[in-house]
Design a protein around this motif. Structure first.
Motif, mmCIF file in Angstrom:
data_model
loop_
_atom_site.group_PDB
_atom_site.id
_atom_site.type_symbol
_atom_site.label_atom_id
_atom_site.label_comp_id
_atom_site.label_asym_id
_atom_site.label_seq_id
_atom_site.Cartn_x
_atom_site.Cartn_y
_atom_site.Cartn_z
ATOM 1 N N THR A 121 -9.831 9.135 5.177
ATOM 2 C CA THR A 121 -10.332 8.087 6.073
ATOM 3 C C THR A 121 -10.004 8.399 7.526
ATOM 4 O OG1 THR A 121 -10.072 6.437 4.324
ATOM 5 C CG2 THR A 121 -10.275 5.622 6.580
ATOM 6 N N PRO A 162 -5.387 -0.414 -9.494
ATOM 7 C CA PRO A 162 -6.648 -0.798 -8.846
ATOM 8 C C PRO A 162 -7.697 0.303 -8.913
ATOM 9 C CG PRO A 162 -4.783 -1.478 -7.517
ATOM 10 C CD PRO A 162 -4.217 -0.635 -8.625
ATOM 11 N N GLN A 163 -8.928 -0.105 -9.122
ATOM 12 C CA GLN A 163 -10.014 0.832 -9.376
ATOM 13 C C GLN A 163 -10.289 1.763 -8.205
ATOM 14 O OE1 GLN A 163 -13.349 -1.129 -11.065
ATOM 15 N NE2 GLN A 163 -14.440 0.754 -11.579
ATOM 16 N N ARG A 164 -9.957 1.355 -6.997
ATOM 17 C CA ARG A 164 -10.248 2.205 -5.841
ATOM 18 C C ARG A 164 -9.432 3.494 -5.835
ATOM 19 N NH1 ARG A 164 -6.662 1.138 -1.362
ATOM 20 N NH2 ARG A 164 -5.178 -0.540 -1.823
ATOM 21 N N TYR A 165 -8.384 3.568 -6.673
ATOM 22 C CA TYR A 165 -7.582 4.787 -6.755
ATOM 23 C C TYR A 165 -8.089 5.749 -7.834
ATOM 24 C CZ TYR A 165 -4.198 1.944 -4.149
ATOM 25 O OH TYR A 165 -3.588 1.133 -3.219
ATOM 26 N N TRP A 166 -8.982 5.305 -8.690
ATOM 27 C CA TRP A 166 -9.339 6.070 -9.877
ATOM 28 C C TRP A 166 -9.958 7.432 -9.574
ATOM 29 C CZ3 TRP A 166 -11.754 2.255 -14.003
ATOM 30 C CH2 TRP A 166 -10.788 1.286 -14.320
ATOM 31 N N LYS A 167 -10.769 7.508 -8.505
ATOM 32 C CA LYS A 167 -11.516 8.755 -8.285
ATOM 33 C C LYS A 167 -10.620 9.944 -7.963
ATOM 34 C CE LYS A 167 -12.654 7.297 -3.546
ATOM 35 N NZ LYS A 167 -13.779 7.044 -2.610
ATOM 36 N N GLU A 186 0.828 -1.210 0.000
ATOM 37 C CA GLU A 186 0.000 0.000 0.000
ATOM 38 C C GLU A 186 0.862 1.260 0.000
ATOM 39 O OE1 GLU A 186 -4.025 1.717 0.338
ATOM 40 O OE2 GLU A 186 -2.950 0.115 -0.664
ATOM 41 N N ASP A 238 -5.804 1.947 2.485
ATOM 42 C CA ASP A 238 -6.338 0.889 3.347
ATOM 43 C C ASP A 238 -5.690 0.918 4.723
ATOM 44 O OD1 ASP A 238 -8.036 -0.004 1.406
ATOM 45 O OD2 ASP A 238 -6.836 -1.737 0.822
ATOM 46 N N LYS A 274 -6.752 -2.901 -14.489
ATOM 47 C CA LYS A 274 -7.130 -2.864 -13.074
ATOM 48 C C LYS A 274 -6.118 -3.590 -12.195
ATOM 49 C CE LYS A 274 -12.099 -2.502 -13.950
ATOM 50 N NZ LYS A 274 -13.419 -3.182 -13.830
ATOM 51 N N GLU A 286 -7.148 7.829 0.306
ATOM 52 C CA GLU A 286 -7.920 6.968 1.205
ATOM 53 C C GLU A 286 -7.253 5.598 1.265
ATOM 54 O OE1 GLU A 286 -12.420 7.369 1.267
ATOM 55 O OE2 GLU A 286 -11.978 8.192 -0.722
#
Length: 290
Positions: free
Chosen positions: A195, A267-272, A144, A169, A263, A167
């Motif tokens: 977070t 990873p998609q969670r970083y895209w925003k 991470e 993990d 992906k 954000e």
């Protein structure tokens, strides 16, 4: 209800684990370790060390709260440094930053193992389940950390500060700060963990060529800015994002698109928080022109 720890004999089959609660900081956990040994609780197989904020009260469990004590924490830290060395302490700290629910107990069991066997290099003993769990946790935290260093995107603000939202993990801000401090010594910048509601800030005005400025901790940022950072984008930032998004849209080759591989590496969670992943109003029009 929190109660002082007592020496109590329980009936056979009665499950009443001993729980030591610590303030959510590494020093708080070290203070809890000192408390356990000072009160000779280390041999209790049901002993748990839990951060205050993660403890769920139970009708059958007794818990005691341990306040952070700097002197006691320092004594434990000194002893652990002697036993585990720099590499071992790094693993303890990285494990702690994972913020897993059971990490306080896992770390204590590793420490107890080291204290019981000072002649061994216990961090290499992956046959011990606690050491193995810690090694796997440290690996996840390291992954991470690497991704944060790669995927953080700064946005230039009207205050001439490069600002990034993340954000992660795990609580990796303490691990990535030095990377950006060395890399961006000529800029004001800040990285804010949404977070955990805190961030780090670098003020270049206090830096010298031989001594980069120290990182500062920031909290209590304007919620409106956190929700909509575009409201404080500088003119240059707005222009840069339009250009970058247009470039990203136009170099994309539809026939060679492999979203599964994409992906895997991003990873998609970083895209925003990646400007190139924000859809341009005229993106569909640009694609049709091609």
């Amino acid at each position: 209800m929190l109660q002082p720890m007592q020496n109590t004999t329980y009936a056979v089959g009665q499950l009443t684990p001993s729980i030591v609660l610590y303030e959510p900081s590494f020093e708080g956990w070290l203070s809890a370790v000192f408390y356990v040994y000072a009160h000779k609780l280390q041999h209790d197989e049901a002993l748990q060390l839990i951060a205050n904020e993660r403890y769920v009260p139970s009708l059958i469990a007794q818990a005691t709260h341990v306040a952070t004590n700097g002197e006691q924490a320092e004594r434990v830290l000194t002893k652990l440094n002697q036993l585990l060395g720099r590499s071992g302490m790094r693993q303890l700290l990285w494990g702690f930053l994972s913020e897993k629910d059971n990490i306080g107990t896992t770390l204590f069991n590793v420490v107890k193992y080291a204290l019981d066997h000072p002649e061994r290099d216990i961090m290499q003993d992956l046959g011990n389940l606690n050491v193995l769990e810690l090694a796997q946790t440290v690996k996840s935290v390291g992954r991470e950390r690497h991704r944060m260093e790669a995927f953080v995107r700064f946005e230039h603000t009207t205050d001439d500060i490069y600002f990034a939202r993340v954000e992660p993990d795990f609580n990796v801000l303490p691990l990535i700060g030095e990377h950006f401090r060395q890399r961006y010594q000529d800029q004001h910048w800040a990285i804010y963990d949404l977070t955990r509601s805190y961030g780090i800030y670098y003020d270049k005005s206090t830096s010298t060529p031989s001594h980069p400025a120290a990182l500062q901790t920031i909290t209590d940022l304007d919620e409106a800015v956190l929700r909509n950072p575009a409201s404080i984008h500088s003119i240059d930032e707005q222009r840069y994002q339009r250009f970058w998004q247009g470039y990203f849209t136009n170099v994309n080759i539809k026939e060679r698109k492999n979203m599964r591989l994409h992906k895997q590496y991003l990873p998609q969670r970083y895209w925003k928080y990646l400007s190139e992943k924000q859809v341009l109003p005229n993106a569909e029009y640009l694609q049709k022109r091609r």
